[in-house]
Structures are given as C-alpha cells and as structure tokens.
Design a protein around this motif. Structure first.
Motif, short mmCIF file in Angstrom:
data_model
loop_
_atom_site.label_atom_id
_atom_site.label_comp_id
_atom_site.label_asym_id
_atom_site.label_seq_id
_atom_site.Cartn_x
_atom_site.Cartn_y
_atom_site.Cartn_z
N ALA A 49 1.10 -1.57 -0.54
CA ALA A 49 0.03 -0.40 0.39
C ALA A 49 0.78 1.07 0.09
CB ALA A 49 -1.26 0.27 1.11
N PHE A 50 1.91 1.39 0.74
CA PHE A 50 2.46 2.68 0.69
C PHE A 50 3.99 2.54 -0.71
CE2 PHE A 50 1.46 2.73 5.26
CZ PHE A 50 1.53 4.08 5.52
N THR A 56 2.34 7.11 -6.50
CA THR A 56 0.88 8.25 -6.68
C THR A 56 2.29 9.16 -6.13
OG1 THR A 56 -0.55 6.54 -5.80
CG2 THR A 56 -0.99 9.07 -5.66
N GLY A 57 2.74 9.07 -5.31
CA GLY A 57 3.43 10.75 -5.03
C GLY A 57 4.37 11.11 -5.92
N VAL A 58 5.07 10.13 -6.93
CA VAL A 58 5.84 10.75 -8.05
C VAL A 58 4.80 10.96 -9.20
CG1 VAL A 58 7.51 9.37 -9.70
CG2 VAL A 58 8.07 8.49 -7.39
N VAL A 59 4.52 10.49 -9.21
CA VAL A 59 3.46 10.87 -10.33
C VAL A 59 2.97 12.29 -10.48
CG1 VAL A 59 1.01 10.63 -11.98
CG2 VAL A 59 2.82 8.16 -11.05
N ALA A 60 2.03 12.05 -8.88
CA ALA A 60 1.91 13.92 -8.77
C ALA A 60 2.85 14.79 -9.15
CB ALA A 60 1.73 13.75 -7.13
N TYR A 61 4.19 13.84 -8.67
CA TYR A 61 5.29 15.15 -8.35
C TYR A 61 6.00 15.44 -10.11
CZ TYR A 61 10.21 17.21 -8.14
OH TYR A 61 11.22 17.64 -8.60
N GLY A 76 5.90 14.08 0.32
CA GLY A 76 4.98 12.76 0.71
C GLY A 76 5.35 10.79 0.63
N GLY A 77 5.60 10.79 -0.87
CA GLY A 77 6.27 10.47 -1.86
C GLY A 77 7.80 9.63 -0.96
N ILE A 78 8.74 10.50 -0.46
CA ILE A 78 9.84 9.35 0.02
C ILE A 78 9.22 9.18 1.19
CG2 ILE A 78 11.78 11.16 1.73
CD1 ILE A 78 12.33 12.53 -0.27
N ALA A 80 6.69 7.94 2.05
CA ALA A 80 5.51 6.84 2.10
C ALA A 80 7.07 6.28 1.42
CB ALA A 80 5.02 6.65 1.15
N PHE A 81 8.09 6.20 0.94
CA PHE A 81 8.77 4.67 0.55
C PHE A 81 9.76 4.56 1.90
CE2 PHE A 81 12.95 3.83 -0.59
CZ PHE A 81 12.99 3.19 -1.78
N ILE A 82 9.80 5.42 2.62
CA ILE A 82 10.72 4.57 4.14
C ILE A 82 9.56 3.88 4.33
CG2 ILE A 82 11.79 6.14 6.33
CD1 ILE A 82 12.58 8.79 4.95
N ALA A 83 8.27 3.91 4.92
CA ALA A 83 7.17 3.71 5.66
C ALA A 83 7.21 2.00 4.33
CB ALA A 83 5.93 4.02 5.53
N CYS A 84 7.10 2.05 3.71
CA CYS A 84 7.44 0.80 2.55
C CYS A 84 8.98 -0.26 3.38
CB CYS A 84 7.55 1.53 1.12
SG CYS A 84 7.25 0.19 -0.01
N LEU A 85 9.87 0.63 3.04
CA LEU A 85 10.82 0.26 2.86
C LEU A 85 11.63 -0.71 4.95
CD1 LEU A 85 13.63 2.15 1.97
CD2 LEU A 85 12.96 0.24 0.80
N CYS A 86 10.12 0.03 5.64
CA CYS A 86 10.13 -0.44 7.29
C CYS A 86 8.91 -1.22 7.43
CB CYS A 86 9.75 0.83 8.06
SG CYS A 86 10.93 2.15 8.06
N PHE A 87 8.14 -1.26 6.67
CA PHE A 87 7.40 -2.63 7.16
C PHE A 87 7.72 -3.56 6.25
CE2 PHE A 87 3.33 1.25 6.80
CZ PHE A 87 3.40 1.01 8.17
N ILE A 88 8.39 -3.56 5.19
CA ILE A 88 9.23 -4.79 4.08
C ILE A 88 10.00 -5.29 5.12
CG2 ILE A 88 10.88 -5.67 2.84
CD1 ILE A 88 9.31 -3.32 0.60
N PHE A 89 10.76 -4.56 6.37
CA PHE A 89 11.79 -5.08 7.13
C PHE A 89 10.90 -5.86 8.07
CE2 PHE A 89 13.03 -4.78 11.25
CZ PHE A 89 14.47 -5.62 11.28
N LEU A 90 9.79 -5.42 8.48
CA LEU A 90 8.72 -5.99 9.32
C LEU A 90 8.84 -7.07 9.26
CD1 LEU A 90 7.66 -3.00 11.37
CD2 LEU A 90 8.55 -4.32 12.25
N ALA A 91 7.92 -7.55 7.78
CA ALA A 91 7.63 -8.55 7.16
C ALA A 91 8.37 -9.43 6.96
CB ALA A 91 6.83 -7.93 5.30
#
Length: 174
Positions: A49-50, A56-61, A76-78, A80-91
C-alpha cells in the motif's frame, strides 16, 4: 476463545519453576515485539500500500503543474517510501520469528546443564539446574559418543547471563 487461551497460558506460566532473566537487547526485543504485533502478510500488504502511495507521489510530482502538489508528491513520496521499507523489514522479521527453529522447552521434570557436551562427572562440571517448562534458545549442537552410545547435546542460552549444554532428550524443539 482468546480468554480461555490467555487463562490457560497464565496458569501454565505460573507453574514454571525457573524464571529466566532478560533475553536479547532492549532494541532487539522492541523490534521483535513490533514485528509480532501483526502477521508477516499484514506487514507485506502495508508495504505494498505504501509503495502504491509512493508511486502516486512520484506521478503527482512529475505530472502536476502546481507547486504545492509537486512538493506534496515529492516529500510525501519520500515518507511513503521510507514507510514501505520499514514495513518490508517488519514483514521479513515477523516471518523469520515465525519460522525460527532455535527455541526449545525443557520437557524433563528437572535436568542439570553441563559446562561441556557430556554428563557432568562432578559439581565443577554442573552449570545449572532447569525444570520442566523452561524456555531455552538453541545456539549449537554436537553429537557426543561415549561407550559406543551417541548422544546429541545442545548448546543453549537460558538468558543473557546463562549459557550451557543440555542433553537433547531433555528438551523439545518448538
């Protein structure tokens, strides 16, 4: 139900004779606690999701002509990307914890741990006494042969301060 399971777990934990001390580090225990708060699939879906939010942030930019939308998309893209990496680590951490096979429970009524992978011959070779239900972490294993009898021994860590050898017949891997 969950209440019955919780009550059963509290009852079983009250019957454990040995209370192990701290295990791991504060940060490691905190990360494991967060990773265990949800299943690895949940963390993976959040990462996905993130990642979509990042795109979406990249497209908006890239495609927006308004400065406010471009800034929001970029920052927002940056985030969201950091949150995405954190969630991948937690997974990955959650899946690793779930698949770990280095934990065992003492199943013998009581057992004496040894300073070396063999039966202690005197008090100097005895490390400590553990009772049924104590949780240990297996660090290594070795097969010891004496009088043509082969015995498997586990190098276990009871807590941060105690590490010794235990006969594999006295524990059950979980």
């Amino acid at each position: 139900t969950f209440d019955d399971a919780r009550n059963n777990l509290e009852f079983v934990n009250s019957k454990i004779a040995d209370r192990a001390g701290e295990r791991g580090t504060f940060m490691g225990n905190a990360l494991d606690s967060v990773a265990n708060s949800a299943k690895s699939n949940t963390w993976s879906w959040l990462a996905f999701a993130f990642f979509v939010i990042t795109l979406t942030g990249v497209v908006a930019y890239i495609f927006s002509s308004q400065v406010a939308v471009r800034k929001t998309g970029f920052f927002g893209g940056i985030v969201a990307f950091i949150a995405c990496l954190c969630f991948i680590f937690l997974a990955f951490r959650s899946a690793s914890i779930a698949m770990a096979d280095d934990v065992a429970i003492v199943t013998a009524p009581s057992t004496i741990l040894s300073t070396s992978p063999r039966e202690p011959k005197d008090r100097d070779q005895e490390a400590m006494l553990l009772h049924e239900g104590t949780r240990v972490q297996i660090l290594d294993s070795v097969r010891s042969t004496s009088d043509s009898i082969s015995t498997l021994w586990y190098d276990v860590q009871v807590d941060n301060a105690h590490r010794a050898w235990i006969n594999a017949a006295a524990v059950k891997k979980i």
